[in-house]
Design a protein around this motif. Structure first.
Motif, PDB file in Angstrom:
ATOM      1  N   GLN A 437       0.463  -1.053   0.034  1.00 34.45           N
ATOM      2  CA  GLN A 437      -0.048   0.428   0.092  1.00 34.45           C
ATOM      3  C   GLN A 437       0.539   1.279   0.345  1.00 34.45           C
ATOM      4  O   GLN A 437       2.284   1.175   0.344  1.00 34.45           O
ATOM      5  CB  GLN A 437      -0.821   0.331   1.230  1.00 34.45           C
ATOM      6  CG  GLN A 437      -2.103  -0.921   1.023  1.00 34.45           C
ATOM      7  CD  GLN A 437      -2.924  -1.340   2.639  1.00 34.45           C
ATOM      8  OE1 GLN A 437      -3.969  -0.534   2.351  1.00 34.45           O
ATOM      9  NE2 GLN A 437      -2.108  -1.826   3.555  1.00 34.45           N
ATOM     10  N   ARG A 439       0.658   5.760   0.325  1.00 34.02           N
ATOM     11  CA  ARG A 439       0.238   6.844   0.893  1.00 34.02           C
ATOM     12  C   ARG A 439       1.152   8.251   0.219  1.00 34.02           C
ATOM     13  O   ARG A 439       2.619   7.989   0.682  1.00 34.02           O
ATOM     14  CB  ARG A 439      -0.035   6.668   1.902  1.00 34.02           C
ATOM     15  CG  ARG A 439      -1.039   7.939   2.276  1.00 34.02           C
ATOM     16  CD  ARG A 439      -1.683   7.533   3.906  1.00 34.02           C
ATOM     17  NE  ARG A 439      -0.548   7.689   4.599  1.00 34.02           N
ATOM     18  CZ  ARG A 439      -0.692   8.204   5.687  1.00 34.02           C
ATOM     19  NH1 ARG A 439      -0.960   9.583   5.627  1.00 34.02           N
ATOM     20  NH2 ARG A 439       0.800   8.800   6.675  1.00 34.02           N
ATOM     21  N   SER A 440      -0.414   9.068  -0.421  1.00 34.60           N
ATOM     22  CA  SER A 440       0.963  10.581  -0.392  1.00 34.60           C
ATOM     23  C   SER A 440       0.075  11.151   0.303  1.00 34.60           C
ATOM     24  O   SER A 440      -1.089  11.031   0.664  1.00 34.60           O
ATOM     25  CB  SER A 440       0.736  11.075  -1.861  1.00 34.60           C
ATOM     26  OG  SER A 440       1.144   9.914  -2.777  1.00 34.60           O
ATOM     27  N   GLN A 443      -3.524  12.482   0.295  1.00 30.77           N
ATOM     28  CA  GLN A 443      -4.459  11.775  -0.806  1.00 30.77           C
ATOM     29  C   GLN A 443      -4.256  10.210  -0.527  1.00 30.77           C
ATOM     30  O   GLN A 443      -3.754   9.776   0.930  1.00 30.77           O
ATOM     31  CB  GLN A 443      -3.442  10.763  -1.998  1.00 30.77           C
ATOM     32  CG  GLN A 443      -2.477  12.526  -2.477  1.00 30.77           C
ATOM     33  CD  GLN A 443      -3.927  13.709  -3.534  1.00 30.77           C
ATOM     34  OE1 GLN A 443      -4.287  12.613  -4.190  1.00 30.77           O
ATOM     35  NE2 GLN A 443      -3.600  14.066  -3.244  1.00 30.77           N
ATOM     36  N   PRO A 444      -5.607   9.396  -1.257  1.00 32.06           N
ATOM     37  CA  PRO A 444      -6.078   7.955  -0.501  1.00 32.06           C
ATOM     38  C   PRO A 444      -5.199   7.221  -0.567  1.00 32.06           C
ATOM     39  O   PRO A 444      -4.532   7.508  -2.364  1.00 32.06           O
ATOM     40  CB  PRO A 444      -7.537   7.783  -1.030  1.00 32.06           C
ATOM     41  CG  PRO A 444      -7.600   8.938  -2.430  1.00 32.06           C
ATOM     42  CD  PRO A 444      -6.242   9.651  -2.123  1.00 32.06           C
ATOM     43  N   LYS A 445      -4.806   6.415  -0.040  1.00 33.75           N
ATOM     44  CA  LYS A 445      -4.003   5.438  -0.319  1.00 33.75           C
ATOM     45  C   LYS A 445      -4.128   4.678  -1.788  1.00 33.75           C
ATOM     46  O   LYS A 445      -5.422   4.117  -1.717  1.00 33.75           O
ATOM     47  CB  LYS A 445      -3.463   4.509   0.940  1.00 33.75           C
ATOM     48  CG  LYS A 445      -5.104   2.527   0.889  1.00 33.75           C
ATOM     49  CD  LYS A 445      -5.196   2.226   2.219  1.00 33.75           C
ATOM     50  CE  LYS A 445      -6.313   0.817   1.771  1.00 33.75           C
ATOM     51  NZ  LYS A 445      -6.412  -0.210   3.432  1.00 33.75           N
ATOM     52  N   GLU A 446      -3.492   3.902  -2.074  1.00 35.52           N
ATOM     53  CA  GLU A 446      -3.493   2.780  -3.880  1.00 35.52           C
ATOM     54  C   GLU A 446      -2.293   2.388  -3.096  1.00 35.52           C
ATOM     55  O   GLU A 446      -1.622   1.220  -2.240  1.00 35.52           O
ATOM     56  CB  GLU A 446      -2.571   3.888  -3.988  1.00 35.52           C
ATOM     57  CG  GLU A 446      -1.813   3.124  -6.002  1.00 35.52           C
ATOM     58  CD  GLU A 446      -1.520   3.674  -6.622  1.00 35.52           C
ATOM     59  OE1 GLU A 446      -1.299   3.481  -7.801  1.00 35.52           O
ATOM     60  OE2 GLU A 446      -1.047   5.036  -6.348  1.00 35.52           O
ATOM     61  N   GLN A 526       6.381   9.863  -0.640  1.00 40.31           N
ATOM     62  CA  GLN A 526       5.309   9.174  -0.727  1.00 40.31           C
ATOM     63  C   GLN A 526       6.139   7.807   0.304  1.00 40.31           C
ATOM     64  O   GLN A 526       6.930   7.291   1.050  1.00 40.31           O
ATOM     65  CB  GLN A 526       5.355   7.756  -1.533  1.00 40.31           C
ATOM     66  CG  GLN A 526       4.407   8.488  -2.535  1.00 40.31           C
ATOM     67  CD  GLN A 526       3.939   7.658  -3.478  1.00 40.31           C
ATOM     68  OE1 GLN A 526       4.778   6.923  -4.309  1.00 40.31           O
ATOM     69  NE2 GLN A 526       2.919   7.308  -4.540  1.00 40.31           N
ATOM     70  N   TYR A 528       5.478   3.222   2.137  1.00 39.92           N
ATOM     71  CA  TYR A 528       4.451   2.737   1.217  1.00 39.92           C
ATOM     72  C   TYR A 528       4.415   1.655   2.998  1.00 39.92           C
ATOM     73  O   TYR A 528       4.902   2.133   4.075  1.00 39.92           O
ATOM     74  CB  TYR A 528       5.638   1.258   0.802  1.00 39.92           C
ATOM     75  CG  TYR A 528       6.952   1.401   1.006  1.00 39.92           C
ATOM     76  CD1 TYR A 528       6.665   0.122   2.101  1.00 39.92           C
ATOM     77  CD2 TYR A 528       8.169   1.260   0.663  1.00 39.92           C
ATOM     78  CE1 TYR A 528       8.027  -0.787   2.191  1.00 39.92           C
ATOM     79  CE2 TYR A 528       8.733   1.630   1.006  1.00 39.92           C
ATOM     80  CZ  TYR A 528       8.859   0.372   1.663  1.00 39.92           C
ATOM     81  OH  TYR A 528      10.238  -0.468   2.415  1.00 39.92           O
ATOM     82  N   ILE A 570      -1.733   2.529   8.956  1.00 40.69           N
ATOM     83  CA  ILE A 570      -3.371   2.450   8.159  1.00 40.69           C
ATOM     84  C   ILE A 570      -4.082   1.059   7.971  1.00 40.69           C
ATOM     85  O   ILE A 570      -3.617   0.479   8.737  1.00 40.69           O
ATOM     86  CB  ILE A 570      -3.120   3.070   6.630  1.00 40.69           C
ATOM     87  CG1 ILE A 570      -2.404   2.273   5.452  1.00 40.69           C
ATOM     88  CG2 ILE A 570      -2.483   4.462   6.600  1.00 40.69           C
ATOM     89  CD1 ILE A 570      -2.219   2.299   4.223  1.00 40.69           C
TER      90      ILE A 570
END
Length: 711
Positions: A437, A439-440, A443-446, A526, A528, A570
């Motif tokens: 995962q 995260r920036s 911003q929502p997590k990717e 970011q 991770y 998260i």
């Protein structure tokens, strides 16, 4: 991790483009001021966790900058420090106003003190040192204060120079003894002659250092040091690349390194080895290790070495690097405190030397496989043909074709690399699902997923890690651990780097730039996270089976860095645990039991503790007899750990059929490199235990075969 997601980079570019600067913004279009404006903007807008530029920031920057340019406190006086202190809480305000007064004041004083230091060291080295008197020198510079007057400054230089010259003095003594042993008629030099020669060697080193290096530093060089201190307050992986440094960075990213094949870093006054490039000259020599300190450098056509203690790292690298085929002799202080001369033949280190390599592991009538991956490499211009995941997939299929019953993925000393490559590689071992995962800020997590439902290897899997396994290695180990797809064997925890960086060309932000090249900035964009929601930041990946190693008690890893980003968590991703082992936990318990009674590991742990005790020693005698006795004692104590390298497993390592074919037309010493690798593996207690674990892991079904990929 050098690469980032194109989408994120595009967002940053658009944000920056909307606020582009022009050098005409300033009444005085000064390049240094422009650079401060651009860098502070980039960090405030693009950094993952931008910090407030306030009085606290100012105070920390103040201390860090003075420590960086005068780490051993041999230039500035207490009066200088008091004069500089008036800026201690003002630097933040200066930066906001693009004011560089603090830098200018310190810089001018530094140049003055450097000129004074030239006279001091020459005066000190003009007189003989008395190595019969009892006095000591403390290398823990953090515990000393700035001196108050010139008499104290001269005394500080005297002790530092006497300590530096002591190793020269010992070297010459040993050379004279060897000369006498080889030729009984040889007339040995007197004590007076030896002492003088040792002093002259130190004088030569300092003359070269100041005349060829310090005096060549431009204002841009000094200012880039200041800028780097500013940006590193944000986190340890954010750094400024001045125009010349950017050229060196681009050359390294091109895949070729000419020299000894080692990455170096300056810590206080010393140059340390922080990575050995797989396949490079230093790696092949087996004479150097991570954490070794380089004290001196001697070229093959020179009689005496150059002392690089206290030298800027870029200047030291100039002496260490050199054309292919030339020899360089390094005086090394090993992690255990012993001092040795090591001669390396320089070579060109190709990126290909860092590619994945595989071997069959034979134990009785059983066959296993091991794949060593030094880095998660990738060529983004040719992703489908050159990336670590594709190469590992090919090696797995070759090993399967020869009857592999279990696989070891060796990620020890793997410092990371490409994020897409690690996602693809994890997909080789699971049907599909999330891998990491990202995260920036704001911003929502990717969630990055493996979307290919095919599995290349569905059999028993072990991953080996150590304290130097970082970044992408940690993503891979963490994902396999969270899925319970692999058993992780190694250090108590891995490096602990859970951040992602981008390199941005600062010139892209300035229109009509007449101030010159601004260089580039690498900055953290970011973080991770594991699929279970935890971060590897600071915490690393904790091995399922924890075993001692050489670095177990040495301070390495992210948590030892200045200003690391904090650990956080998260929400977990949606994933299903691998359920095809029916004795996963029992296998871990059996491995722990075996390891607790392993004599080889007990010896490795004793050695690690002993090495730590030597590193903690900072006070050294300047009496030659005492100094020599301590050296000999260290060497004698170190002998009891020779048995570590004498260890032999009952495993046999052989090449795959594919590599046997390559050996037949080998023009690159591939066979020699592989045979050396096999020899090292045959002594590796961690690989031995990994094979035991593979034997213990019981599958709920028979291992499948897949179609081969064309080589």
């Amino acid at each position: 991790m050098k690469k980032n997601f194109k989408a994120l980079l595009l967002v940053l570019l658009l944000a920056f483009a909307s606020c582009s600067f022009t050098s005409k913004t300033f009444d005085n279009p000064d390049k240094d001021k422009l650079l401060v404006q651009v860098i502070t903007y980039v960090l405030q807008q693009g950094h993952f966790d931008p910090i407030q530029i306030n009085d606290q920031f100012s105070e920390e920057l103040f201390e860090d900058y003075l420590e960086r340019i005068d780490p051993v406190k041999r230039y500035f006086y207490q009066s200088d420090y008091k004069e500089f202190q008036k800026y201690k809480t003002e630097i933040d305000d200066q930066l906001k106003a693009f004011d560089i007064t603090f830098f200018n004041v310190v810089h001018e004083r530094m140049l003055q003190r450097i000129d004074e230091a030239k006279s001091i060291y020459k005066e000190v080295l003009a007189k003989p040192f008395d190595y019969n008197i009892d006095e000591t020198f403390d290398t823990d510079y953090e515990n000393i204060d700035f001196v108050s007057n010139k008499k104290q400054m001269k005394e500080r230089w005297r002790k530092q120079l006497k300590f530096s010259t002591l190793s020269n003095y010992d070297d010459i003594h040993e050379e004279e003894k060897r000369a006498k042993e080889n030729d009984p008629s040889y007339v040995m030099k007197t004590e007076v002659e030896i002492e003088k020669q040792a002093r002259e060697a130190t004088l030569k080193s300092l003359n070269i250092y100041f005349n060829d290096n310090v005096d060549d530093l431009t204002r841009e060089d000094w200012f880039s040091t200041y800028v780097n201190t500013i940006v590193e307050e944000f986190d340890p992986h954010t750094y400024y690349l001045a125009p010349r440094s950017k050229e060196d960075f681009d050359q390294q990213m091109s895949g070729k390194l000419e020299g000894i094949g080692a990455r170096l870093q300056k810590r206080m006054d010393y140059i340390k080895i922080v990575e050995l490039i797989s396949g490079g000259p230093a790696w092949r020599s087996q004479l150097l290790e991570v954490e070794d300190v380089i004290l001196k450098v001697k070229q093959e056509d020179e009689e005496h070495p150059i002392d690089i203690v206290g030298m800027r790292i870029n200047d030291a690298i100039k002496y260490i690097k050199g054309p292919k085929g030339t020899k360089v002799t390094l005086t090394i202080k090993k992690v255990d405190g012993t001092i040795k001369d090591v001669t390396i033949v320089r070579d060109v280190v190709e990126l290909g030397e860092t590619y994945a390599k595989a071997s069959l592991v034979e134990k009785g009538d059983k066959k296993f496989g091991i794949i060593n991956l030094p880095r998660f490499y990738v060529d983004f211009q040719d992703y489908k043909n050159l990336n670590a995941a594709i190469d590992v997939k090919k090696e797995i299929e070759r090993l399967k074709d020869e009857g592999m019953e279990g696989l070891i993925l060796d990620l020890r000393n793997n410092g990371g690399g490409s994020l897409p490559a690690v996602v693809d590689m994890a997909g080789l071992f699971i049907k599909d699902g999330p891998v990491v995962q990202v995260r920036s800020t704001g911003q929502p997590k990717e969630v990055l997923k493996d979307r290919d439902r095919s599995i290349v290897w569905d059999g028993p899997l072990v991953i080996l890690v150590n304290e130097l396994s970082a970044s992408a290695s940690e993503i891979m180990a963490a994902a396999m651990q969270d899925y319970k797809r692999a058993i992780v064997i190694g250090s108590k925890q891995t490096y602990g780097k859970g951040t992602v960086q981008n390199v941005y060309n600062l010139n892209n932000l300035v229109r009509n730039n007449t101030s010159g090249d601004l260089g580039a900035l690498a900055f953290t964009t970011q973080k991770y996270y594991r699929i279970n929601g935890g971060s590897v930041q600071l915490e690393g990946v904790k091995s399922d089976v924890q075993v001692p190693g050489r670095y177990s008690f040495i301070d390495v890893g992210e948590k030892e860095k200045e200003n690391p980003l904090p650990y956080d968590e998260i929400d977990p991703a949606d994933y299903e645990i691998w359920d095809n082992y029916f004795d996963y936990d029992n296998t871990i318990s059996k491995s722990k039991e075996r390891m607790s009674g392993n004599d080889q590991l007990k010896l490795i742990e004793e050695n690690a503790k002993w090495v730590k005790s030597k590193i903690d020693e900072t006070v050294f005698s300047l009496n030659y007899k005492t100094y020599k006795n301590q050296l000999e004692l260290n060497e004698e104590e170190a002998k009891r750990f020779d048995a570590i390298s004498d260890y032999k497993t009952n495993l046999t390592f052989v090449p795959t059929k594919f590599e046997k074919q390559l050996f037949e037309n080998d023009t690159t010493s591939l066979r020699e490199k592989r045979e050396r690798w096999y020899e090292n593996l045959s002594k590796d207690v961690y690989v031995e235990e990994a094979v035991h674990v593979l034997e213990d892991l019981k599958m709920a079904y028979s291992i499948k075969k897949v179609a081969k990929v064309k080589d």
